[in-house]
Design a protein around this motif. Sequence first.
Motif, PDB file in Angstrom:
ATOM      1  N   LEU A   6      66.064  34.170  57.250  1.00 52.49           N
ATOM      2  CA  LEU A   6      64.701  33.879  56.813  1.00 52.49           C
ATOM      3  C   LEU A   6      64.687  32.750  55.786  1.00 52.49           C
ATOM      4  O   LEU A   6      63.851  31.833  55.860  1.00 52.49           O
ATOM      5  N   LEU A  10      62.745  29.185  56.147  1.00 52.65           N
ATOM      6  CA  LEU A  10      61.715  28.731  55.211  1.00 52.65           C
ATOM      7  C   LEU A  10      62.097  27.431  54.510  1.00 52.65           C
ATOM      8  O   LEU A  10      61.234  26.615  54.201  1.00 52.65           O
ATOM      9  N   ILE A  50      64.166  49.596  47.071  1.00 52.60           N
ATOM     10  CA  ILE A  50      64.951  48.598  47.809  1.00 52.60           C
ATOM     11  C   ILE A  50      66.284  48.411  47.069  1.00 52.60           C
ATOM     12  O   ILE A  50      67.349  48.617  47.644  1.00 52.60           O
ATOM     13  N   THR A 281      62.818  41.037  57.770  1.00 55.70           N
ATOM     14  CA  THR A 281      61.622  41.130  58.607  1.00 55.70           C
ATOM     15  C   THR A 281      61.988  41.412  60.054  1.00 55.70           C
ATOM     16  O   THR A 281      63.129  41.252  60.457  1.00 55.70           O
TER      17      THR A 281
ATOM     18  N   SER B  89      58.559  39.275  47.967  1.00 56.80           N
ATOM     19  CA  SER B  89      58.903  40.628  48.417  1.00 56.80           C
ATOM     20  C   SER B  89      58.084  40.903  49.668  1.00 56.80           C
ATOM     21  O   SER B  89      56.852  40.836  49.639  1.00 56.80           O
ATOM     22  N   ILE B  90      58.794  41.225  50.752  1.00 57.60           N
ATOM     23  CA  ILE B  90      58.156  41.256  52.066  1.00 57.60           C
ATOM     24  C   ILE B  90      58.240  42.658  52.680  1.00 57.60           C
ATOM     25  O   ILE B  90      59.336  43.170  52.901  1.00 57.60           O
ATOM     26  N   VAL B  94      54.912  42.654  57.560  1.00 56.85           N
ATOM     27  CA  VAL B  94      54.682  41.210  57.511  1.00 56.85           C
ATOM     28  C   VAL B  94      55.841  40.539  58.243  1.00 56.85           C
ATOM     29  O   VAL B  94      57.014  40.777  57.910  1.00 56.85           O
ATOM     30  N   SER B  95      55.520  39.725  59.250  1.00 58.29           N
ATOM     31  CA  SER B  95      56.558  39.121  60.088  1.00 58.29           C
ATOM     32  C   SER B  95      57.144  37.873  59.440  1.00 58.29           C
ATOM     33  O   SER B  95      56.590  37.332  58.477  1.00 58.29           O
ATOM     34  N   ALA B  96      58.257  37.426  60.006  1.00 56.48           N
ATOM     35  CA  ALA B  96      58.857  36.165  59.565  1.00 56.48           C
ATOM     36  C   ALA B  96      57.857  35.022  59.742  1.00 56.48           C
ATOM     37  O   ALA B  96      57.735  34.136  58.903  1.00 56.48           O
ATOM     38  N   THR B  99      55.295  35.150  57.017  1.00 58.16           N
ATOM     39  CA  THR B  99      55.925  34.706  55.781  1.00 58.16           C
ATOM     40  C   THR B  99      56.027  33.180  55.767  1.00 58.16           C
ATOM     41  O   THR B  99      55.773  32.533  54.747  1.00 58.16           O
ATOM     42  N   GLN B 100      56.379  32.622  56.922  1.00 55.02           N
ATOM     43  CA  GLN B 100      56.494  31.166  57.029  1.00 55.02           C
ATOM     44  C   GLN B 100      55.136  30.489  56.820  1.00 55.02           C
ATOM     45  O   GLN B 100      55.048  29.445  56.168  1.00 55.02           O
ATOM     46  N   TYR B 103      54.494  30.515  53.165  1.00 51.59           N
ATOM     47  CA  TYR B 103      55.378  29.535  52.525  1.00 51.59           C
ATOM     48  C   TYR B 103      54.871  28.113  52.761  1.00 51.59           C
ATOM     49  O   TYR B 103      54.893  27.275  51.854  1.00 51.59           O
ATOM     50  N   LYS B 124      63.091  42.750  50.397  1.00 51.69           N
ATOM     51  CA  LYS B 124      62.153  43.634  51.069  1.00 51.69           C
ATOM     52  C   LYS B 124      61.199  44.234  50.035  1.00 51.69           C
ATOM     53  O   LYS B 124      61.499  44.281  48.841  1.00 51.69           O
TER      54      LYS B 124
END
Lengths: 282, 282
Positions: A6, A10, A50, A281, B89-90, B94-96, B99-100, B103, B124
């Motif tokens: 990931l 990014l 976590i 993810t 923190s994901i 929430v998918s990659a 998240t992208q 970002y 996470k």
Amino acid sequence: MTEVELIELLTRNIPRHKGDLKIGIGDDCSVIRAGKKDILISCDSLVEDIHFKRKWASWDVWGAKIAAAALSDIAAKGGKPCYAWVNLSIPKNVSAKQTQTFYNGLLKILKKFKTTIAGGNITKSPKGFSAILTVWGEIASGKAMLRDKAKGGDTVYVSGVLGKNDFVKSPHIKLGQWLVKKGCRCAIDVSDGLLKDLGHIAKASKVKIVLNAEKLPHEGPLKKALTRGEDYVLAFTGRLPYSNRYHMVGEVKKGSSCVQVVDSKGNLLSFPNSGFDHRITG
Amino acid sequence: MTEVELIELLTRNIPRHKGDLKIGIGDDCSVIRAGKKDILISCDSLVEDIHFKRKWASWDVWGAKIAAAALSDIAAKGGKPCYAWVNLSIPKNVSAKQTQTFYNGLLKILKKFKTTIAGGNITKSPKGFSAILTVWGEIASGKAMLRDKAKGGDTVYVSGVLGKNDFVKSPHIKLGQWLVKKGCRCAIDVSDGLLKDLGHIAKASKVKIVLNAEKLPHEGPLKKALTRGEDYVLAFTGRLPYSNRYHMVGEVKKGSSCVQVVDSKGNLLSFPNSGFDHRITG
């Protein structure tokens, strides 16, 4: 997708260094030129359920843990920590008193290393306590120990016993500063397991690191000691004088970017899936 | 316990400035001396279901929001933003890809102001997406606009319309730098409502700030425009030349640390419970 994948996704178009930013993304600690000094910036995060469960220890331990983790990145560069920014997210089921206990655990470690809290934020959290600590350290310009400075012929050292998972032990700030004075140019702190962390050095320096299994100071099974994180000892390379502050554990050779472990007969030992790479993810 | 009370409890023994740390805890942006420059450090946090709900907008909007918030603190000091550290923190849901998108929204604002991401962490989350952004800005030593520099006789200005809650509008970086050149010494960004934010200036500068209701540029009801946050316009004081970049909205008087709003006849208007002070813990 794992943490590493990931981050790669990014950040693939973000420069690793640029102008005064000597070391940027991809290292645990940024290095930024500022006149005669270099400024070191390290961020660490600690998320309940976590990275820790509250029943495992009292709240001051978790405060100390994140402070030690962030300072350890400064130690690995050989710097002096100066300032910190504390960001807390607090769920309904954590009281002001518990938050204060966490904060005091954090403050105790910071104070020990004369690090002043310079700011931060406090917000509510929908679930789980979390903390992000940003630390500012300083070092004379050009003196920071880096991952890409290992050279063939160097010795590999570690500053303590592996596998103890002793995450609230003091970060090795003093040792880092002493190493810089002795001319050490290459170090990392062991936060993801020695094999993975030395792997960063091997990759950045384009060298082969060969560890001698019988010389590795460890507690418990060797595999666990080499692949578990959170020891916060320093691992470093160079040609240093004898000292009881550290152990000689291997050598750096010219060659491909890898880390090998050999037994006393020279046989290669195998440690698959070495080091943490958390799945983040779906 | 509210956010303000908890911060007071946790930080009461922490010095506000010390050595090279000119402005520390208690301000949205730290100021640290580093040779001929001062370094500005600002942290902002954005927590799902606390600060935003994902259904309100697409993920890039939330990335842009936190970037704008952190840069706005640099704008209020008159600085140039340079580097940023992104901590995410994901949660599982929430998918990659999402998240992208977040970002990329963040990167778009940072790039616009030539700010390079220099590091951070990804972990996470047990529930809810959250982001902490730390931004490094720079300014010539001693030039940062501060909260304690308002003086009796100063005019009070705002740089835009209040109450729009236009949180992804560009932070006023250029304006902040221009104000410093014009000799402005005192500014803040409006992130918690004008009354509360000017209250910080009134308290730090030990002055009375009197706003003229009819001069305040706003959308919607006046009370809402004065007590809602996230406008990210700048509020500042001084004796500045006429410009269409800002509005004159009141004056600074010697006297007790308070902010008043008067109508065109000089009658005092009352706005109880002005500005946000979030309840955090039980």
